[in-house]
Design a protein around this motif. Structure first.
Motif, PDB file in Angstrom:
ATOM      1  N   THR A 158      23.285  32.724  41.596  1.00 20.94           N
ATOM      2  CA  THR A 158      24.002  33.773  42.315  1.00 20.94           C
ATOM      3  C   THR A 158      25.185  34.250  41.489  1.00 20.94           C
ATOM      4  O   THR A 158      25.619  33.584  40.547  1.00 20.94           O
ATOM      5  CB  THR A 158      24.506  33.286  43.686  1.00 20.94           C
ATOM      6  N   LEU A 159      25.707  35.394  41.861  1.00 20.06           N
ATOM      7  CA  LEU A 159      26.899  35.961  41.218  1.00 20.06           C
ATOM      8  C   LEU A 159      27.462  37.043  42.112  1.00 20.06           C
ATOM      9  O   LEU A 159      26.812  37.485  43.058  1.00 20.06           O
ATOM     10  CB  LEU A 159      26.572  36.516  39.826  1.00 20.06           C
ATOM     11  N   ASN A 160      28.667  37.457  41.822  1.00 19.61           N
ATOM     12  CA  ASN A 160      29.309  38.569  42.520  1.00 19.61           C
ATOM     13  C   ASN A 160      29.594  39.677  41.519  1.00 19.61           C
ATOM     14  O   ASN A 160      29.911  39.396  40.362  1.00 19.61           O
ATOM     15  CB  ASN A 160      30.637  38.135  43.163  1.00 19.61           C
ATOM     16  N   VAL A 161      29.486  40.906  41.975  1.00 20.78           N
ATOM     17  CA  VAL A 161      29.830  42.068  41.155  1.00 20.78           C
ATOM     18  C   VAL A 161      30.743  42.953  41.989  1.00 20.78           C
ATOM     19  O   VAL A 161      30.452  43.233  43.157  1.00 20.78           O
ATOM     20  CB  VAL A 161      28.586  42.886  40.742  1.00 20.78           C
ATOM     21  N   TRP A 162      31.847  43.380  41.393  1.00 21.99           N
ATOM     22  CA  TRP A 162      32.770  44.267  42.106  1.00 21.99           C
ATOM     23  C   TRP A 162      32.146  45.639  42.298  1.00 21.99           C
ATOM     24  O   TRP A 162      31.542  46.195  41.367  1.00 21.99           O
ATOM     25  CB  TRP A 162      34.083  44.398  41.333  1.00 21.99           C
ATOM     26  N   GLU A 163      32.255  46.148  43.497  1.00 24.56           N
ATOM     27  CA  GLU A 163      31.809  47.511  43.793  1.00 24.56           C
ATOM     28  C   GLU A 163      32.536  48.450  42.832  1.00 24.56           C
ATOM     29  O   GLU A 163      33.728  48.306  42.601  1.00 24.56           O
ATOM     30  CB  GLU A 163      32.139  47.864  45.249  1.00 24.56           C
ATOM     31  N   GLY A 164      31.807  49.368  42.259  1.00 23.53           N
ATOM     32  CA  GLY A 164      32.381  50.283  41.278  1.00 23.53           C
ATOM     33  C   GLY A 164      32.043  49.892  39.852  1.00 23.53           C
ATOM     34  O   GLY A 164      32.168  50.699  38.937  1.00 23.53           O
ATOM     35  N   ASN A 165      31.596  48.660  39.646  1.00 29.02           N
ATOM     36  CA  ASN A 165      31.175  48.225  38.317  1.00 29.02           C
ATOM     37  C   ASN A 165      29.680  48.531  38.194  1.00 29.02           C
ATOM     38  O   ASN A 165      28.830  47.646  38.163  1.00 29.02           O
ATOM     39  CB  ASN A 165      31.470  46.735  38.121  1.00 29.02           C
ATOM     40  N   ASP A 166      29.386  49.821  38.150  1.00 26.46           N
ATOM     41  CA  ASP A 166      28.004  50.297  38.209  1.00 26.46           C
ATOM     42  C   ASP A 166      27.148  49.799  37.053  1.00 26.46           C
ATOM     43  O   ASP A 166      25.965  49.507  37.232  1.00 26.46           O
ATOM     44  CB  ASP A 166      27.975  51.821  38.271  1.00 26.46           C
ATOM     45  N   LYS A 188      24.019  38.942  50.113  1.00 26.76           N
ATOM     46  CA  LYS A 188      24.886  39.287  51.228  1.00 26.76           C
ATOM     47  C   LYS A 188      25.910  40.286  50.711  1.00 26.76           C
ATOM     48  O   LYS A 188      26.121  40.400  49.510  1.00 26.76           O
ATOM     49  CB  LYS A 188      25.570  38.061  51.840  1.00 26.76           C
ATOM     50  N   THR A 189      26.543  40.985  51.609  1.00 24.15           N
ATOM     51  CA  THR A 189      27.520  41.983  51.239  1.00 24.15           C
ATOM     52  C   THR A 189      28.872  41.593  51.835  1.00 24.15           C
ATOM     53  O   THR A 189      28.953  41.291  53.030  1.00 24.15           O
ATOM     54  CB  THR A 189      27.101  43.381  51.764  1.00 24.15           C
ATOM     55  N   THR A 190      29.898  41.587  50.999  1.00 21.03           N
ATOM     56  CA  THR A 190      31.250  41.357  51.469  1.00 21.03           C
ATOM     57  C   THR A 190      31.892  42.719  51.680  1.00 21.03           C
ATOM     58  O   THR A 190      31.894  43.553  50.771  1.00 21.03           O
ATOM     59  CB  THR A 190      32.064  40.535  50.443  1.00 21.03           C
TER      60      THR A 190
END
Length: 157
Positions: free
Chosen positions: A127-135, A150-152
């Motif tokens: 798993t990993l997270n990506v900041w919204e806007g880091n297209d 999942k979406t935060t």
């Protein structure tokens, strides 16, 4: 030709540089959260992380010993509960490719290496997270087969 290996103390100066690069990407996307000119870890913190078996850090290195990128990972163990199964996840905490090496498949090589490591460890998933806007990052991970778990969401006050 790139070699991928575990991070060592000698890598700290180059990793600190990459941590600065990735922080600046995030500071542009979310200046309300990230402080330009800083980085996530200090040299002392990196020494400790590099020695922690539950927090493997993988380095992509070129023929001249230059660090082309890194992949910080954390092995996360989920104990079985009333509603969740026991599992082990490899969480990619941070991945960065030096701006001089971008678009040369360094990120793919690091992810492939981390995924192979996770399989050897018996992990259920990565798993990993990506900041919204880091297209660019979102598109990159989708090309590697990652999907949304999942979406935060947030509401800034």
């Amino acid at each position: 030709m790139l070699a991928i290996r575990r991070a060592e103390q000698k890598d700290i100066p180059q990793v600190l540089n990459l941590l600065s690069q990735v922080l600046e990407i995030h500071a542009v996307i979310r200046p309300d959260l990230f402080i330009s000119g800083t980085r996530k870890y200090s040299g002392e913190e990196l020494e400790s992380i590099f020695q922690d078996e539950n927090r493997p850090v993988f380095i992509a290195e070129d023929e001249e010993g230059q660090v082309a990128g890194y992949c910080f990972c954390v092995l996360q163990r989920m104990e079985q509960s009333a509603n969740m199964r026991e599992s082990v996840t490899l969480y990619i905490d941070d991945l960065c490719v030096d701006e001089r090496f971008r678009r040369r498949h360094v990120g793919r090589a690091l992810c492939d290496y981390a995924i192979a490591f996770a399989r050897r460890q018996g992990c259920y998933d990565v798993t990993l997270n990506v900041w919204e806007g880091n297209d660019d990052a979102i598109a990159f991970y989708r090309r590697l087969g990652f999907g949304v778990r999942k979406t935060t969401m947030e509401k800034i006050l």
